[in-house]
Design an enzyme around this catalytic site. Structure first.
Site, PDB file in Angstrom:
ATOM      1  N   ALA A  66       0.876  -1.168   0.000  1.00  0.00           N
ATOM      2  CA  ALA A  66       0.000   0.000   0.000  1.00  0.00           C
ATOM      3  C   ALA A  66       0.918   1.224   0.000  1.00  0.00           C
ATOM      4  O   ALA A  66       2.072   1.140   0.440  1.00  0.00           O
ATOM      5  CB  ALA A  66      -0.868  -0.013   1.243  1.00  0.00           C
ATOM      6  N   GLY A 112       0.318  -4.846   0.996  1.00  0.00           N
ATOM      7  CA  GLY A 112      -0.903  -4.836   0.184  1.00  0.00           C
ATOM      8  C   GLY A 112      -0.696  -5.495  -1.182  1.00  0.00           C
ATOM      9  O   GLY A 112      -1.654  -5.985  -1.782  1.00  0.00           O
ATOM     10  N   GLU A 115      -1.077  -9.086  -0.526  1.00  0.00           N
ATOM     11  CA  GLU A 115      -2.513  -9.292  -0.238  1.00  0.00           C
ATOM     12  C   GLU A 115      -3.321  -9.300  -1.533  1.00  0.00           C
ATOM     13  O   GLU A 115      -4.265 -10.062  -1.684  1.00  0.00           O
ATOM     14  CB  GLU A 115      -3.005  -8.193   0.716  1.00  0.00           C
ATOM     15  CG  GLU A 115      -2.426  -8.374   2.123  1.00  0.00           C
ATOM     16  CD  GLU A 115      -2.793  -7.241   3.069  1.00  0.00           C
ATOM     17  OE1 GLU A 115      -2.486  -6.080   2.742  1.00  0.00           O
ATOM     18  OE2 GLU A 115      -3.396  -7.519   4.117  1.00  0.00           O
ATOM     19  N   GLU A 135       4.304  -5.402   7.253  1.00  0.00           N
ATOM     20  CA  GLU A 135       3.546  -4.343   7.944  1.00  0.00           C
ATOM     21  C   GLU A 135       4.037  -4.063   9.357  1.00  0.00           C
ATOM     22  O   GLU A 135       4.050  -2.910   9.800  1.00  0.00           O
ATOM     23  CB  GLU A 135       2.053  -4.710   7.995  1.00  0.00           C
ATOM     24  CG  GLU A 135       1.292  -4.473   6.704  1.00  0.00           C
ATOM     25  CD  GLU A 135       1.389  -5.626   5.710  1.00  0.00           C
ATOM     26  OE1 GLU A 135       2.257  -6.510   5.881  1.00  0.00           O
ATOM     27  OE2 GLU A 135       0.607  -5.625   4.753  1.00  0.00           O
TER      28      GLU A 135
HETATM   29  N1  DAK Z   1       4.632   3.082  -0.837  1.00  0.00           N
HETATM   30  C1  DAK Z   1       5.011   4.230  -1.414  1.00  0.00           C
HETATM   31  N2  DAK Z   1       6.157   4.351  -2.134  1.00  0.00           N
HETATM   32  C2  DAK Z   1       6.921   3.245  -2.267  1.00  0.00           C
HETATM   33  C3  DAK Z   1       6.555   1.999  -1.692  1.00  0.00           C
HETATM   34  C4  DAK Z   1       5.323   1.949  -0.934  1.00  0.00           C
HETATM   35  N3  DAK Z   1       4.866   0.803  -0.374  1.00  0.00           N
HETATM   36  N4  DAK Z   1       7.519   1.085  -1.984  1.00  0.00           N
HETATM   37  C5  DAK Z   1       8.453   1.761  -2.726  1.00  0.00           C
HETATM   38  N5  DAK Z   1       8.087   3.043  -2.902  1.00  0.00           N
HETATM   39  C6  DAK Z   1       8.797   4.089  -3.644  1.00  0.00           C
HETATM   40  C7  DAK Z   1      10.026   4.566  -2.865  1.00  0.00           C
HETATM   41  O1  DAK Z   1       9.637   5.536  -1.906  1.00  0.00           O
HETATM   42  C8  DAK Z   1      10.878   5.131  -3.978  1.00  0.00           C
HETATM   43  O2  DAK Z   1      10.362   6.399  -4.313  1.00  0.00           O
HETATM   44  P1  DAK Z   1      11.353   7.682  -4.486  1.00  0.00           P
HETATM   45  O3  DAK Z   1      12.096   7.796  -3.214  1.00  0.00           O
HETATM   46  O4  DAK Z   1      12.246   7.310  -5.660  1.00  0.00           O
HETATM   47  O5  DAK Z   1      10.427   8.840  -4.787  1.00  0.00           O
HETATM   48  C9  DAK Z   1      10.609   4.195  -5.148  1.00  0.00           C
HETATM   49  O6  DAK Z   1       9.362   3.555  -4.840  1.00  0.00           O
HETATM   50  C10 DAK Z   1      11.672   3.139  -5.349  1.00  0.00           C
HETATM   51  O7  DAK Z   1      11.856   2.480  -4.120  1.00  0.00           O
HETATM   52  P2  DAK Z   1      13.304   2.251  -3.453  1.00  0.00           P
HETATM   53  O8  DAK Z   1      14.247   3.327  -3.861  1.00  0.00           O
HETATM   54  O9  DAK Z   1      13.084   2.033  -2.005  1.00  0.00           O
HETATM   55  O10 DAK Z   1      13.750   0.900  -4.165  1.00  0.00           O
HETATM   56  P3  DAK Z   1      14.752  -0.202  -3.590  1.00  0.00           P
HETATM   57  O11 DAK Z   1      15.029  -1.124  -4.736  1.00  0.00           O
HETATM   58  O12 DAK Z   1      15.901   0.423  -2.906  1.00  0.00           O
HETATM   59  O13 DAK Z   1      13.898  -1.000  -2.492  1.00  0.00           O
HETATM   60  C11 DAK Z   1      11.937  -2.087  -1.614  1.00  0.00           C
HETATM   61  C12 DAK Z   1      12.803  -1.749  -2.859  1.00  0.00           C
HETATM   62  C13 DAK Z   1      10.644  -2.747  -2.106  1.00  0.00           C
HETATM   63  C14 DAK Z   1      12.707  -3.054  -0.713  1.00  0.00           C
HETATM   64  C15 DAK Z   1      11.642  -0.774  -0.851  1.00  0.00           C
HETATM   65  O14 DAK Z   1      11.123   0.191  -1.763  1.00  0.00           O
HETATM   66  C16 DAK Z   1      10.675  -0.958   0.269  1.00  0.00           C
HETATM   67  O15 DAK Z   1      11.016  -1.450   1.347  1.00  0.00           O
HETATM   68  N6  DAK Z   1       9.430  -0.528   0.028  1.00  0.00           N
HETATM   69  C17 DAK Z   1       8.421  -0.539   1.045  1.00  0.00           C
HETATM   70  C18 DAK Z   1       7.898  -1.928   1.280  1.00  0.00           C
HETATM   71  C19 DAK Z   1       6.783  -1.891   2.289  1.00  0.00           C
HETATM   72  O16 DAK Z   1       7.073  -1.745   3.478  1.00  0.00           O
HETATM   73  N7  DAK Z   1       5.596  -1.873   1.773  1.00  0.00           N
HETATM   74  C20 DAK Z   1       4.438  -1.542   2.583  1.00  0.00           C
HETATM   75  C21 DAK Z   1       4.008  -2.748   3.328  1.00  0.00           C
HETATM   76  S1  DAK Z   1       2.732  -2.290   4.409  1.00  0.00           S
HETATM   77  C22 DAK Z   1      -4.350  -0.110   4.978  1.00  0.00           C
HETATM   78  C23 DAK Z   1      -4.459  -1.400   4.528  1.00  0.00           C
HETATM   79  C24 DAK Z   1      -3.350  -2.081   4.177  1.00  0.00           C
HETATM   80  C25 DAK Z   1      -2.124  -1.497   4.285  1.00  0.00           C
HETATM   81  C26 DAK Z   1      -2.023  -0.211   4.750  1.00  0.00           C
HETATM   82  C27 DAK Z   1      -3.128   0.499   5.101  1.00  0.00           C
HETATM   83  N8  DAK Z   1      -5.510   0.638   5.342  1.00  0.00           N
HETATM   84  C28 DAK Z   1      -6.784   0.091   5.104  1.00  0.00           C
HETATM   85  C29 DAK Z   1      -5.411   1.977   5.775  1.00  0.00           C
HETATM   86  C30 DAK Z   1      -0.979  -2.223   3.867  1.00  0.00           C
HETATM   87  C31 DAK Z   1       0.208  -1.802   4.209  1.00  0.00           C
HETATM   88  C32 DAK Z   1       1.370  -2.292   3.495  1.00  0.00           C
HETATM   89  O17 DAK Z   1       1.343  -2.667   2.360  1.00  0.00           O
END
Ligand code: DAK
Length: 257
Positions: A66, A112, A115, A135
């Site tokens: 997400a 997400g 998911e 998460e």
């Molecule tokens: N959200 C927003 N931007 C994201 C992103 C994300 N989940 N994942 C990556 N990006 C963006 C990065 O910010 C970066 O943007 P800039 O800085 O260039 O502007 C760009 O994508 C490239 O990412 P990286 O530079 O970080 O790329 P790397 O190869 O170095 O790393 C990575 C790749 C996938 C390991 C890393 O990007 C990372 O850790 N990303 C986050 C993974 C993560 O934690 N995902 C979220 C999981 S929690 C909800 C319901 C469900 C959820 C939330 C709320 N509600 C009902 C309210 C679910 C939550 C989740 O999904």
């Protein structure tokens, strides 16, 4: 409606939907969820579509979660409401579709994103993929059905290990755990997805929709899946597609559904 964050292409009874925010690793923001909802509802009304292939654009990510920037400031009430709306608009919608949806996981499928893949009926992955529910590293739990669907797919012990350690599985580990059905090289991913879709589209869409409903019933605690199966099984008889399928067999020809 013109889409900004997804690309939809219908060809030969298959609808290809690509999440197209490669710079953000296809992170799911509210607009993308809304566009996916519109596109999928449209597919449901189009009887020429017999299978959906869902993938992410670029070669790095299916969906990296997400959109963290979007939900970082939510209140508790907003979080719960958005989980409810999001689940209804997209994740439950896909799970309960009468058309099989194949997730072609082409890289990171996190939070997400995993998911979303888990709400699809079939998952295949390219060998560079990494799958996880990270998460808890953000101080939240999976909110789009992940605690339930992951447990259904891999069992309680493995689901909890993945969720509480926030570890990512490689594609081959995900295959071993039963989280994906097949792993292949990235350049072969859509070819494999289409191969599976082409097998699906030969079969009775009516029977397929009833099979999805019956399998899903086994995960619905308010239903007796065996009863659902009996009812759905019975309702196939006398249908046009049952008559066509059985007639084709007896006449030694291919059925035309
Ligand atoms: N959200 C927003 N931007 C994201 C992103 C994300 N989940 N994942 C990556 N990006 C963006 C990065 O910010 C970066 O943007 P800039 O800085 O260039 O502007 C760009 O994508 C490239 O990412 P990286 O530079 O970080 O790329 P790397 O190869 O170095 O790393 C990575 C790749 C996938 C390991 C890393 O990007 C990372 O850790 N990303 C986050 C993974 C993560 O934690 N995902 C979220 C999981 S929690 C909800 C319901 C469900 C959820 C939330 C709320 N509600 C009902 C309210 C679910 C939550 C989740 O999904």
């Amino acid at each position: 409606m013109e889409f900004k964050n997804i690309v939809v292409l219908n060809s030969n009874n298959i609808c290809h939907i690509t999440i197209n925010r490669p710079k953000q690793l296809n992170a799911l923001n509210a607009k993308t969820i809304f566009e996916l909802n519109v596109a999928i509802n449209k597919v449901q009304e189009d009887s020429s579509v017999r299978a959906i292939i869902l993938t992410g654009s670029g070669n790095k990510a299916f969906v990296a979660g997400a959109d963290i920037k979007e939900f970082a400031h939510f209140s508790a009430i907003e979080g719960e409401e958005l989980a409810r709306n999001g689940q209804k608009l997209l994740f439950d919608l896909i799970d309960n579709l009468n058309i099989p949806c194949i997730a072609a996981v082409n890289g990171f499928a996190l939070g997400g994103g995993l998911e979303l893949a888990m709400s699809c009926h079939i998952r295949i992955a390219s060998d560079n993929s990494k799958l996880g529910l990270p998460e808890v590293t953000l101080g939240v739990i999976p909110g789009y059905g992940g605690t339930q669907r992951l447990t259904n797919l891999v069992g309680k012990g493995k689901a909890l290990e993945m969720i509480v350690t926030a570890s990512m599985l490689s594609a081959n580990e995900a295959l071993q755990w039963g989280l994906v059905n097949h792993v292949c090289a990235q350049e072969d991913l859509l070819i494999l997805a289409e191969k599976i879709a082409n097998k699906i589209i030969r079969n009775s869409p009516m029977a397929i929709s009833k099979a999805i409903k019956s399998v899903n019933a086994s995960f619905n605690k308010t239903l007796d899946g065996f009863e659902v199966e009996k009812k759905e099984f019975g309702s196939c008889f006398e249908s046009k597609e049952f008559i066509e399928g059985t007639s084709a067999f007896m006449q030694k020809r291919k059925p035309n559904f």
